[in-house]
Design a protein around this motif. Structure first.
Motif, PDB file in Angstrom:
ATOM      1  N   CYS A   1       0.856  -1.184   0.000  1.00 29.08           N
ATOM      2  CA  CYS A   1       0.000   0.000   0.000  1.00 29.08           C
ATOM      3  C   CYS A   1       0.900   1.245   0.000  1.00 29.08           C
ATOM      4  N   PRO A   2       0.342   2.446  -0.136  1.00 30.27           N
ATOM      5  CA  PRO A   2       1.159   3.666  -0.134  1.00 30.27           C
ATOM      6  C   PRO A   2       1.971   3.858   1.148  1.00 30.27           C
ATOM      7  N   ASN A   3       1.573   3.205   2.240  1.00 27.84           N
ATOM      8  CA  ASN A   3       2.308   3.323   3.504  1.00 27.84           C
ATOM      9  C   ASN A   3       3.255   2.151   3.744  1.00 27.84           C
ATOM     10  N   GLY A   4       3.418   1.274   2.754  1.00 30.83           N
ATOM     11  CA  GLY A   4       4.383   0.187   2.847  1.00 30.83           C
ATOM     12  C   GLY A   4       3.882  -1.114   3.433  1.00 30.83           C
ATOM     13  N   HIS A   5       2.573  -1.222   3.684  1.00 29.01           N
ATOM     14  CA  HIS A   5       2.018  -2.445   4.268  1.00 29.01           C
ATOM     15  C   HIS A   5       1.679  -3.479   3.191  1.00 29.01           C
ATOM     16  N   THR A   6       1.688  -4.739   3.576  1.00 27.24           N
ATOM     17  CA  THR A   6       1.333  -5.816   2.651  1.00 27.24           C
ATOM     18  C   THR A   6      -0.050  -6.390   2.954  1.00 27.24           C
ATOM     19  N   THR A   7      -0.816  -5.728   3.784  1.00 22.10           N
ATOM     20  CA  THR A   7      -2.132  -6.225   4.197  1.00 22.10           C
ATOM     21  C   THR A   7      -3.266  -5.600   3.389  1.00 22.10           C
ATOM     22  N   TRP A   8      -3.014  -5.295   2.143  1.00 26.55           N
ATOM     23  CA  TRP A   8      -4.031  -4.669   1.304  1.00 26.55           C
ATOM     24  C   TRP A   8      -4.949  -5.719   0.696  1.00 26.55           C
ATOM     25  N   GLU A   9      -6.158  -5.286   0.361  1.00 27.52           N
ATOM     26  CA  GLU A   9      -7.172  -6.140  -0.249  1.00 27.52           C
ATOM     27  C   GLU A   9      -7.901  -5.331  -1.321  1.00 27.52           C
TER      28      GLU A   9
ATOM     29  N   ARG B   1      -5.655  -3.158   5.724  1.00 31.95           N
ATOM     30  CA  ARG B   1      -6.046  -3.453   7.107  1.00 31.95           C
ATOM     31  C   ARG B   1      -5.136  -2.751   8.108  1.00 31.95           C
ATOM     32  N   ALA B   2      -3.823  -2.730   7.862  1.00 31.18           N
ATOM     33  CA  ALA B   2      -2.885  -2.085   8.787  1.00 31.18           C
ATOM     34  C   ALA B   2      -3.127  -0.580   8.851  1.00 31.18           C
ATOM     35  N   CYS B   3      -3.416   0.041   7.715  1.00 38.96           N
ATOM     36  CA  CYS B   3      -3.711   1.478   7.701  1.00 38.96           C
ATOM     37  C   CYS B   3      -5.007   1.772   8.461  1.00 38.96           C
ATOM     38  N   ALA B   4      -6.001   0.882   8.345  1.00 34.19           N
ATOM     39  CA  ALA B   4      -7.284   1.085   9.009  1.00 34.19           C
ATOM     40  C   ALA B   4      -7.139   1.074  10.527  1.00 34.19           C
ATOM     41  N   ARG B   5      -6.121   0.439  11.034  1.00 33.79           N
ATOM     42  CA  ARG B   5      -5.900   0.361  12.477  1.00 33.79           C
ATOM     43  C   ARG B   5      -5.191   1.585  13.043  1.00 33.79           C
ATOM     44  N   GLN B   6      -4.724   2.465  12.164  1.00 34.97           N
ATOM     45  CA  GLN B   6      -4.002   3.656  12.603  1.00 34.97           C
ATOM     46  C   GLN B   6      -4.930   4.865  12.602  1.00 34.97           C
ATOM     47  N   LEU B   7      -4.654   5.792  13.481  1.00 38.43           N
ATOM     48  CA  LEU B   7      -5.413   7.043  13.513  1.00 38.43           C
ATOM     49  C   LEU B   7      -4.941   7.962  12.401  1.00 38.43           C
TER      50      LEU B   7
END
Length: 69
Positions: free
Chosen positions: A19-27, A36-42
């Motif tokens: 994802c644009p923030n470097g996570h591999t938990t995209w769907e 998913r990882a971005c959704a857990r951040q404020l």
């Protein structure tokens, strides 16, 4: 533009696209992508419209992705 097949069943493919923030938990969703990882951040929008290919260092828009499970 050519279609890019992303085989999420392979571990090497899963870690290649981020994802644009470097996570591999995209769907993929209907017309965009979600992380998913971005959704857990404020204060981070978990929706985006392109993944980053860490191998070729290019952005791949949602409309070019075909998931091969």
């Amino acid at each position: 533009m050519p279609v890019v097949k992303v085989k999420i069943a392979k571990q090497s493919q899963k870690w290649r696209y981020r994802c644009p923030n470097g996570h591999t938990t995209w769907e993929p969703t209907n017309n965009h992508l979600w992380c998913r990882a971005c959704a857990r951040q404020l204060d981070v929008d978990p929706e985006f419209w392109a993944v980053y290919d860490s191998k070729t260092q290019e952005e791949i828009p949602r409309e070019r992705l075909v998931l091969d499970v």
